[in-house]
Design a protein around this motif. Structure first.
Motif, PDB file in Angstrom:
ATOM      1  N   LYS A 146     -27.738  16.944   5.235  1.00 30.30           N
ATOM      2  CA  LYS A 146     -26.231  17.035   5.324  1.00 30.30           C
ATOM      3  C   LYS A 146     -25.801  17.699   3.790  1.00 30.30           C
ATOM      4  O   LYS A 146     -24.915  18.366   3.642  1.00 30.30           O
ATOM      5  N   LEU A 147     -26.536  17.292   2.650  1.00 37.42           N
ATOM      6  CA  LEU A 147     -26.227  17.601   1.510  1.00 37.42           C
ATOM      7  C   LEU A 147     -26.397  19.070   1.212  1.00 37.42           C
ATOM      8  O   LEU A 147     -25.813  19.792   0.630  1.00 37.42           O
ATOM      9  N   VAL A 148     -27.453  19.540   1.897  1.00 36.29           N
ATOM     10  CA  VAL A 148     -27.851  20.690   1.798  1.00 36.29           C
ATOM     11  C   VAL A 148     -26.963  21.736   2.350  1.00 36.29           C
ATOM     12  O   VAL A 148     -26.764  22.719   1.962  1.00 36.29           O
ATOM     13  N   CYS A 153     -28.024  13.238  -7.408  1.00 35.57           N
ATOM     14  CA  CYS A 153     -28.273  13.164  -5.987  1.00 35.57           C
ATOM     15  C   CYS A 153     -29.092  14.281  -5.448  1.00 35.57           C
ATOM     16  O   CYS A 153     -29.971  13.842  -4.582  1.00 35.57           O
ATOM     17  N   VAL A 154     -28.855  15.357  -5.975  1.00 34.03           N
ATOM     18  CA  VAL A 154     -29.909  16.620  -5.374  1.00 34.03           C
ATOM     19  C   VAL A 154     -30.932  16.362  -5.712  1.00 34.03           C
ATOM     20  O   VAL A 154     -31.953  16.871  -5.137  1.00 34.03           O
ATOM     21  N   ASP A 155     -31.476  15.815  -6.992  1.00 28.87           N
ATOM     22  CA  ASP A 155     -32.820  15.708  -7.487  1.00 28.87           C
ATOM     23  C   ASP A 155     -33.548  14.635  -6.600  1.00 28.87           C
ATOM     24  O   ASP A 155     -34.639  14.762  -6.758  1.00 28.87           O
ATOM     25  N   LYS A 156     -32.768  13.760  -5.884  1.00 24.30           N
ATOM     26  CA  LYS A 156     -33.462  12.845  -5.005  1.00 24.30           C
ATOM     27  C   LYS A 156     -33.921  13.775  -3.849  1.00 24.30           C
ATOM     28  O   LYS A 156     -34.787  13.258  -2.849  1.00 24.30           O
ATOM     29  N   MET A 157     -33.373  15.104  -3.323  1.00 23.27           N
ATOM     30  CA  MET A 157     -33.932  15.733  -2.307  1.00 23.27           C
ATOM     31  C   MET A 157     -35.482  16.139  -2.544  1.00 23.27           C
ATOM     32  O   MET A 157     -35.817  16.190  -3.713  1.00 23.27           O
ATOM     33  N   ASP A 158     -36.211  16.393  -1.448  1.00 21.32           N
ATOM     34  CA  ASP A 158     -37.659  16.879  -1.631  1.00 21.32           C
ATOM     35  C   ASP A 158     -37.656  18.251  -2.109  1.00 21.32           C
ATOM     36  O   ASP A 158     -36.718  19.125  -2.069  1.00 21.32           O
ATOM     37  N   TYR A 159     -38.182  18.515  -3.323  1.00 20.58           N
ATOM     38  CA  TYR A 159     -38.475  19.785  -4.220  1.00 20.58           C
ATOM     39  C   TYR A 159     -38.719  20.795  -3.288  1.00 20.58           C
ATOM     40  O   TYR A 159     -37.951  22.191  -3.589  1.00 20.58           O
ATOM     41  N   ALA A 160     -39.223  21.052  -2.346  1.00 15.39           N
ATOM     42  CA  ALA A 160     -39.407  21.975  -1.552  1.00 15.39           C
ATOM     43  C   ALA A 160     -38.118  22.270  -0.703  1.00 15.39           C
ATOM     44  O   ALA A 160     -37.709  23.481  -0.508  1.00 15.39           O
TER      45      ALA A 160
END
Length: 88
Positions: A2-4, A65-72
């Motif tokens: 959802k953030l993406v 928060c964005v940094d918690k997303m998978d790097y890929a």
């Protein structure tokens, strides 16, 4: 995910609000740092804009928060941003 989707919609709104508009190169650079860079890189990038400290801290909190997303996933989002900028 959802953030993406939210970040993608915001980027579309800022970059391509007019059919013949071109996004500001500094914004594109800052957006890439926001997505893929480090917190210290983002702080340096934001320092150029003389933003109020509260705004900078809010952006840093969002970056965490964005940094918690998978790097890929972040790389894919950066790729989409690159395509958007190329089309605008």
């Amino acid at each position: 995910m959802k953030l993406v989707a939210s970040l993608l919609l915001i980027t579309l709104a800022l970059c391509c609000y007019d059919a013949d508009a071109t996004p500001c190169p500094e914004y594109v650079k800052e957006a890439n740092i926001f997505i893929l860079g480090t917190e210290s890189q983002l702080r340096l990038s934001l320092a150029k804009f003389n933003a109020p400290p509260e705004s900078v801290e809010a952006k840093i909190i969002t970056k965490r928060c964005v940094d918690k997303m998978d790097y890929a996933d972040r790389e894919r989002f950066a790729g989409v941003l690159k395509e958007i900028v190329g089309d605008c």
